[in-house]
Design a protein around this motif. Structure first.
Motif, PDB file in Angstrom:
ATOM      1  N   ALA A  14      -4.198  -9.308  -5.382  1.00  0.00           N
ATOM      2  CA  ALA A  14      -5.477  -9.872  -4.942  1.00  0.00           C
ATOM      3  C   ALA A  14      -6.450  -9.617  -6.083  1.00  0.00           C
ATOM      4  CB  ALA A  14      -5.943  -9.202  -3.658  1.00  0.00           C
ATOM      5  N   ARG A  15      -6.809 -10.672  -6.807  1.00  0.00           N
ATOM      6  CA  ARG A  15      -7.675 -10.496  -7.985  1.00  0.00           C
ATOM      7  C   ARG A  15      -9.144 -10.586  -7.606  1.00  0.00           C
ATOM      8  NH1 ARG A  15      -5.916  -9.116 -12.789  1.00  0.00           N
ATOM      9  NH2 ARG A  15      -3.687  -9.296 -13.089  1.00  0.00           N
ATOM     10  N   LYS A  16      -9.480 -11.449  -6.649  1.00  0.00           N
ATOM     11  CA  LYS A  16     -10.880 -11.608  -6.224  1.00  0.00           C
ATOM     12  C   LYS A  16     -10.926 -11.720  -4.702  1.00  0.00           C
ATOM     13  CE  LYS A  16     -12.956 -13.569 -10.336  1.00  0.00           C
ATOM     14  NZ  LYS A  16     -12.232 -14.608 -11.089  1.00  0.00           N
ATOM     15  N   ILE A  61     -11.994  -3.148  -3.427  1.00  0.00           N
ATOM     16  CA  ILE A  61     -11.996  -3.107  -4.888  1.00  0.00           C
ATOM     17  C   ILE A  61     -10.904  -4.051  -5.384  1.00  0.00           C
ATOM     18  CG2 ILE A  61     -10.368  -1.187  -5.121  1.00  0.00           C
ATOM     19  CD1 ILE A  61     -12.316  -0.047  -7.282  1.00  0.00           C
ATOM     20  N   PHE A  62     -11.103  -4.635  -6.545  1.00  0.00           N
ATOM     21  CA  PHE A  62     -10.153  -5.601  -7.107  1.00  0.00           C
ATOM     22  C   PHE A  62      -9.961  -5.329  -8.595  1.00  0.00           C
ATOM     23  CE2 PHE A  62     -12.106  -7.356  -3.373  1.00  0.00           C
ATOM     24  CZ  PHE A  62     -11.065  -7.974  -2.711  1.00  0.00           C
ATOM     25  N   PRO A  63      -8.838  -5.718  -9.212  1.00  0.00           N
ATOM     26  CA  PRO A  63      -7.636  -6.282  -8.588  1.00  0.00           C
ATOM     27  C   PRO A  63      -6.820  -5.207  -7.868  1.00  0.00           C
ATOM     28  CG  PRO A  63      -7.311  -6.000 -10.957  1.00  0.00           C
ATOM     29  CD  PRO A  63      -8.709  -5.560 -10.667  1.00  0.00           C
ATOM     30  N   VAL A  64      -6.287  -5.598  -6.732  1.00  0.00           N
ATOM     31  CA  VAL A  64      -5.611  -4.626  -5.863  1.00  0.00           C
ATOM     32  C   VAL A  64      -4.288  -5.198  -5.358  1.00  0.00           C
ATOM     33  CG1 VAL A  64      -6.917  -5.440  -3.832  1.00  0.00           C
ATOM     34  CG2 VAL A  64      -5.983  -3.128  -3.823  1.00  0.00           C
ATOM     35  N   ARG A 130      -0.282   3.851 -10.179  1.00  0.00           N
ATOM     36  CA  ARG A 130       1.073   3.687 -10.739  1.00  0.00           C
ATOM     37  C   ARG A 130       1.321   2.227 -11.163  1.00  0.00           C
ATOM     38  NH1 ARG A 130       0.029   7.636 -11.143  1.00  0.00           N
ATOM     39  NH2 ARG A 130       0.406   9.498  -9.912  1.00  0.00           N
ATOM     40  N   PHE A 131       0.310   1.380 -10.975  1.00  0.00           N
ATOM     41  CA  PHE A 131       0.481  -0.053 -11.270  1.00  0.00           C
ATOM     42  C   PHE A 131      -0.357  -0.515 -12.462  1.00  0.00           C
ATOM     43  CE2 PHE A 131       0.859  -0.065  -6.482  1.00  0.00           C
ATOM     44  CZ  PHE A 131       2.175  -0.473  -6.398  1.00  0.00           C
ATOM     45  N   THR A 132       0.278  -1.298 -13.329  1.00  0.00           N
ATOM     46  CA  THR A 132      -0.493  -2.032 -14.346  1.00  0.00           C
ATOM     47  C   THR A 132       0.060  -3.452 -14.415  1.00  0.00           C
ATOM     48  OG1 THR A 132       0.998  -1.045 -15.980  1.00  0.00           O
ATOM     49  CG2 THR A 132      -1.226  -0.162 -15.901  1.00  0.00           C
ATOM     50  N   ASP A 133      -0.782  -4.370 -14.819  1.00  0.00           N
ATOM     51  CA  ASP A 133      -0.262  -5.732 -15.016  1.00  0.00           C
ATOM     52  C   ASP A 133       0.319  -5.831 -16.423  1.00  0.00           C
ATOM     53  OD1 ASP A 133      -2.355  -6.175 -16.767  1.00  0.00           O
ATOM     54  OD2 ASP A 133      -3.431  -7.578 -15.477  1.00  0.00           O
ATOM     55  N   ILE A 134       0.851  -6.993 -16.809  1.00  0.00           N
ATOM     56  CA  ILE A 134       1.541  -7.052 -18.108  1.00  0.00           C
ATOM     57  C   ILE A 134       0.588  -6.968 -19.295  1.00  0.00           C
ATOM     58  CG2 ILE A 134       3.805  -8.077 -17.555  1.00  0.00           C
ATOM     59  CD1 ILE A 134       2.465 -10.807 -18.189  1.00  0.00           C
ATOM     60  N   PHE A 142      -3.679   0.358  -2.324  1.00  0.00           N
ATOM     61  CA  PHE A 142      -4.368   0.074  -1.061  1.00  0.00           C
ATOM     62  C   PHE A 142      -3.770   0.921   0.056  1.00  0.00           C
ATOM     63  CE2 PHE A 142      -4.691  -2.689   2.848  1.00  0.00           C
ATOM     64  CZ  PHE A 142      -6.045  -2.500   3.043  1.00  0.00           C
ATOM     65  N   LEU A 143      -4.617   1.701   0.711  1.00  0.00           N
ATOM     66  CA  LEU A 143      -4.229   2.551   1.843  1.00  0.00           C
ATOM     67  C   LEU A 143      -2.999   3.412   1.542  1.00  0.00           C
ATOM     68  CD1 LEU A 143      -4.807   0.202   4.967  1.00  0.00           C
ATOM     69  CD2 LEU A 143      -6.345   1.944   4.039  1.00  0.00           C
ATOM     70  N   SER A 144      -2.868   3.808   0.275  1.00  0.00           N
ATOM     71  CA  SER A 144      -1.758   4.669  -0.186  1.00  0.00           C
ATOM     72  C   SER A 144      -0.388   4.020  -0.060  1.00  0.00           C
ATOM     73  CB  SER A 144      -1.738   6.006   0.566  1.00  0.00           C
ATOM     74  OG  SER A 144      -2.969   6.653   0.453  1.00  0.00           O
ATOM     75  N   VAL A 145      -0.347   2.708   0.148  1.00  0.00           N
ATOM     76  CA  VAL A 145       0.943   2.040   0.368  1.00  0.00           C
ATOM     77  C   VAL A 145       1.198   0.896  -0.629  1.00  0.00           C
ATOM     78  CG1 VAL A 145       2.398   0.777   2.003  1.00  0.00           C
ATOM     79  CG2 VAL A 145       1.018   2.702   2.814  1.00  0.00           C
ATOM     80  N   SER A 146       0.341  -0.118  -0.640  1.00  0.00           N
ATOM     81  CA  SER A 146       0.519  -1.282  -1.536  1.00  0.00           C
ATOM     82  C   SER A 146       1.928  -1.874  -1.465  1.00  0.00           C
ATOM     83  CB  SER A 146       0.187  -0.902  -2.988  1.00  0.00           C
ATOM     84  OG  SER A 146      -1.192  -0.681  -3.121  1.00  0.00           O
ATOM     85  N   SER A 147       2.217  -2.445  -0.320  1.00  0.00           N
ATOM     86  CA  SER A 147       3.584  -2.945  -0.100  1.00  0.00           C
ATOM     87  C   SER A 147       3.789  -4.394  -0.536  1.00  0.00           C
ATOM     88  CB  SER A 147       3.963  -2.800   1.379  1.00  0.00           C
ATOM     89  OG  SER A 147       3.023  -3.447   2.200  1.00  0.00           O
ATOM     90  N   PHE A 148       2.746  -5.085  -1.004  1.00  0.00           N
ATOM     91  CA  PHE A 148       2.951  -6.459  -1.473  1.00  0.00           C
ATOM     92  C   PHE A 148       3.456  -6.446  -2.911  1.00  0.00           C
ATOM     93  CE2 PHE A 148      -0.562  -8.149   1.623  1.00  0.00           C
ATOM     94  CZ  PHE A 148       0.288  -7.921   2.685  1.00  0.00           C
TER      95      PHE A 148
END
Ligand code: CXF
Ligand code: ZN
Length: 378
Positions: A14-16, A61-64, A130-134, A142-148
């Motif tokens: 989700a960028r915006k 907050i974004f990007p998320v 733990r996430f970065t884009d390329i 998000f909510l300690s999960v980020s399952s998408f």
């Protein structure tokens, strides 16, 4: 075997606010101390994902990478993690359960003190992602999960082991919404057999409250919803009576419920997230022992107003129910058993299933009010 190394995989970002998610390649770092990297098998859309996706102001907050209702398999574990091993089937739960603090050790609470719940954008033990884009840009959790995401990193305090033989598209429902509704009746309100329940809002949470109330032996389950279609849908989940506020003529919903029940329902559940409905629920419950359970999520700054005299002499209780009052590591196991014993119904909640690439369809269905739960297969 990627243990200890970053994984490159697909995630829906989700960028915006309010804009369709975009599936991109992301880099998922290996788990640190107390953390677990999991491969998501399926995830389902919960209304809170929608709430935070639309929200233009903090705490959004974004990007998320959104998503928090899911089922996964452990890919690798960080230092100090002994509760799960590679290959275990788990469900992430947004509410922490450390198992050691006063609250986690108490039967009366599900609000961990060691890892207090907050709408954080980071991992639990340190403020990092733990996430970065390329391009190397940080993506928020998000909510300690980020399952998408095909892979995600979750702290062990947010994971519950689950029987791998239960179909993933059923077990994942225990990760948030359905557990919340069932728990609200069972653990928060402690609905007693033979009683009357009124549920404001028959979305997935409200219908799960109906299911929980039915399991507790409630005699009468009154559903309230402005959508007339919910009358038929409700019946499948044990709703015995239906009130459409649009058909109450000159009466308020609480007046109608007072008349129907001869003095008010024993338990009222607000499952919409509308403050005026909490008032209506309060007015609909029985003086002396009535309980109002607040489950819906209104705007973060919304306030509830009650007349102090009324609160005093009504003897009613107003209770908040976070994750249905359930303790993630111990109570989910009980719901899991009740599903296997064919007591708890989960199948009926899954109205749609889509592939990961069509994740935006799940958002559309929920916005249009067409789905209860849409399972997204990775
Ligand atoms: C929500 C409840 C409101 C705050 C964020 C988490 N729970 C699950 O969807
Ligand atoms: Zn949720």
């Amino acid at each position: 075997n990627h243990a200890g190394k970053p994984i490159r995989c697909k995630a829906a970002i989700a960028r915006k606010p309010g804009e369709p998610l975009v599936i991109e390649e992301v880099i998922v770092a290996p788990p640190k101390t107390g953390e677990v990297r999991i491969k998501i098998i399926c995830t389902s859309l919960c209304h809170s994902d929608l709430t935070f996706w639309k929200l233009k102001d903090p705490p959004a907050i974004f990007p998320v990478i959104l998503g928090h209702e899911a089922l996964g398999v452990v890919e690798s574990v960080g230092e100090g993690v002994h509760e799960v091993v590679e290959g275990d089937t788990v469900i992430p739960i947004f509410l922490p359960d450390c198992g050691e603090c006063t609250d986690c050790l108490s039967e009366k609470s599900n609000l961990c003190t060691k890892f207090p719940f907050s709408v954080s954008h980071w991992m639990d033990r340190e403020e990092t992602s733990r996430f970065t884009d390329i391009n190397g840009e940080t993506l928020y959790h998000f909510l300690s999960v980020s399952s998408f995401s095909e892979y995600t990193v979750v702290d062990i305090v947010h994971l519950t082991k689950i029987d791998p033989t239960i179909p993933p598209n059923r077990a994942c429902l225990l990760s948030c919404g359905i557990s919340t509704g069932v728990g609200a009746a069972w653990k928060t309100a402690k609905v007693e057999a033979g009683t009357t329940v009124a549920i404001f809002g028959l979305g997935a949470i409200g219908l799960a409250v109906a299911e929980g109330s039915r399991l507790c032996g409630a005699k009468r389950i009154i559903g309230v919803d402005v959508n007339q279609d919910k009358c038929e849908i409700g019946k499948k989940f044990g709703v015995t009576d239906f009130v459409n506020p649009g058909n109450c003529e000159d009466k308020t919903v609480s007046q109608v419920i007072m008349e129907m029940t001869g003095g008010g329902a024993d338990y009222c559940f607000e499952c919409v997230g509308m403050n005026s409905l909490v008032q209506e629920a309060y007015a609909s419950c029985r003086k002396g022992w009535g309980k109002v359970v607040v489950l819906g999520v209104d705007h973060p700054n919304a306030m509830l107003t009650f007349n102090s005299f009324e609160v005093l002499y009504s003897g009613k209780s107003i209770m908040g129910s976070f994750f249905g009052g359930l303790k993630p590591k111990s109570d989910i196991r009980i719901l899991e058993k009740r599903y296997k014993d064919e007591e708890l119904r989960l199948d009926e909640f899954v109205t749609h299933e889509v592939e990961f690439k069509d994740i935006n369809k799940a958002f559309e269905l929920m916005i249009e009010g067409k789905s209860l739960r849409c399972v997204i297969w990775m």
